[in-house]
Write an enzyme that holds these catalytic residues in place. Structure first.
Site, short mmCIF file in Angstrom:
data_model
loop_
_atom_site.label_atom_id
_atom_site.label_comp_id
_atom_site.label_asym_id
_atom_site.label_seq_id
_atom_site.Cartn_x
_atom_site.Cartn_y
_atom_site.Cartn_z
N TYR A 1 -9.84 -8.30 -1.08
CA TYR A 1 -9.92 -7.50 0.14
C TYR A 1 -10.61 -8.25 1.27
CZ TYR A 1 -10.59 -3.25 2.95
OH TYR A 1 -10.57 -2.31 3.95
N THR B 1 -4.74 -4.06 6.80
CA THR B 1 -4.93 -4.24 5.36
C THR B 1 -4.69 -2.95 4.60
OG1 THR B 1 -6.58 -5.97 5.79
CG2 THR B 1 -6.55 -4.99 3.58
N GLU B 2 -5.25 -1.87 5.11
CA GLU B 2 -5.22 -0.60 4.39
C GLU B 2 -3.86 0.08 4.41
OE1 GLU B 2 -7.30 0.56 2.46
OE2 GLU B 2 -9.25 -0.27 2.95
N SER B 3 -3.19 0.07 5.56
CA SER B 3 -2.00 0.91 5.69
C SER B 3 -0.84 0.28 6.41
CB SER B 3 -2.39 2.20 6.43
OG SER B 3 -2.77 1.91 7.78
#
Length: 380
Positions: free
Chosen positions: A364, A234-236
């Site tokens: 998120y 999700t983040e990167s």
């Protein structure tokens, strides 16, 4: 002048630059410290306090000004969470990797010997190091090619071979320039570029690089592997060079002054905060992100009774802070905790994905849970 400013930039960037991440925690509870044995990660250097905010902003503007002077406002690109962007050659040549699309573009606006400049940039990109701390994304310094290339296995040449050595990178660059060179018109003129497709399983190739680190962090902090994988995705999108304007770094997008500081204080028993280079190290980054989840689970959200509810709350708090989770239910922390515990996990999920004060945090939780499901189905 450029060299002097670049030196200042390298010193000051860890404090300022870099849209996620863990917001400052607003928990007022008094729990014992979370004590875990420190990882074997390298020690960090204390970051000096900010002295001149105006000077920092000028340094940030300097980088943007130099790029826009060559590319124009409309074609300005900068590194982000899922995008690698590196300028060289007086900011006239750049490499751009989109890790979500699996595409690489190497472009130049230089009109003198553009092919030679592109060839050099293609080779540097193909052989870029796996250690992000060795590449300055916010200057026009050359990429130092050392060690095993980060993109090894994620890109193959015209013969379907992995690009590990300089001779093969040079040959592939020549092939691209002879067969795929394209011109694009810009408002400021035109650019020459080549487009490179990453292999179909490029995400899996990056995952493999960090599987052992995720497994170790999972055991160390008793955090599920599928959660760590889903957070990184999700983040990167498993981009170790990831940065955000919220000041987050690396695979798990850790903010030094919030989550990083909490981990150093509560887990590592240190009174400093992690540096940019510390968090760009994948082992340190994954260790710190997993340790922060340990803090959320065993300190800030330990009063949450239902394990599934706590799981949802931890994920939401990783992005929007513990305060954001609790404020979804009530402005008073104690009352919020009572209301949260009175609801079923399904009701908590519904609230966090529809009533959380921040839209990003609402999305998120949905994304992370989706990627957890994909991981457990063997699709991540």
């Amino acid at each position: 002048m450029t060299n002097v400013l670049n030196k200042f930039w390298l010193l000051l960037l860890p404090l300022l630059l870099s849209a996620c991440a863990q917001q400052p925690v607003t928990c007022v509870c008094e729990h014992p410290q979370v004590n875990q044995p420190p990882s074997s990660s390298r020690p960090a250097v204390t970051v000096p306090p900010a002295k001149d905010r105006e000077a920092f902003e000028k340094l940030i503007k300097y980088f943007a000004t130099q790029v826009k002077k060559e590319w124009g406002e409309d074609d300005y690109l900068v590194a982000s969470k899922h995008q690698y962007v590196k300028y060289i050659d007086g900011y006239r040549t750049r490499a751009h990797i989109d890790f979500d699309k699996g595409k690489i573009w190497v472009s130049t606006v230089a009109q003198y010997q553009p092919k030679a400049r592109l060839k050099n940039a293609i080779v540097e990109t193909l052989l870029m190091p796996a250690d992000p701390s060795k590449v300055d994304l916010f200057s026009d310094k050359k990429v130092v090619m050392s060690g095993k290339p980060f993109l090894l296995g994620q890109v193959v040449d015209q013969d379907g071979k992995a690009v590990e050595w300089q001779w093969r990178a040079n040959r592939f660059a020549e092939y691209l320039l002879n067969n795929r060179l394209t011109m694009k018109r810009l408002k400021k003129g035109h650019a020459y570029y080549v487009e490179i497709d990453m292999v179909q399983d490029h995400l899996s190739q990056r995952e493999y690089q960090y599987a052992h680190l995720i497994r170790e962090a999972s055991r160390r902090y008793q955090i599920d592997e599928d959660l760590i994988y889903a957070i990184i995705k999700t983040e990167s999108s498993f981009n170790p060079y990831a940065v955000s304007h919220a000041g987050a770094y690396g695979l798990m997008q850790v903010i030094p002054k919030t989550a990083g500081a909490d981990v150093f204080k509560l887990v590592k028993n240190r009174n400093d905060i992690p540096t940019r280079d510390y968090l760009f190290d994948p082992a340190n980054n994954i260790d710190t992100g997993a340790a922060y989840f340990h803090i959320l689970k065993n300190r800030y959200l330990r009063e949450v009774v239902n394990p599934t509810t706590r799981h949802y709350s931890m994920i939401s708090a990783y992005n929007g802070g513990t305060g954001g989770v609790l404020s979804t239910f009530d402005r008073d922390r104690k009352q919020a905790m009572r209301e949260l515990n009175a609801l079923s996990p399904t009701q908590v999920y519904q609230a966090l994905t529809t009533e959380h004060p921040k839209a990003e945090a609402r999305r998120y939780l949905q994304k992370v849970l989706y990627f957890q499901k994909e991981f457990n189905a063997g699709n991540l």
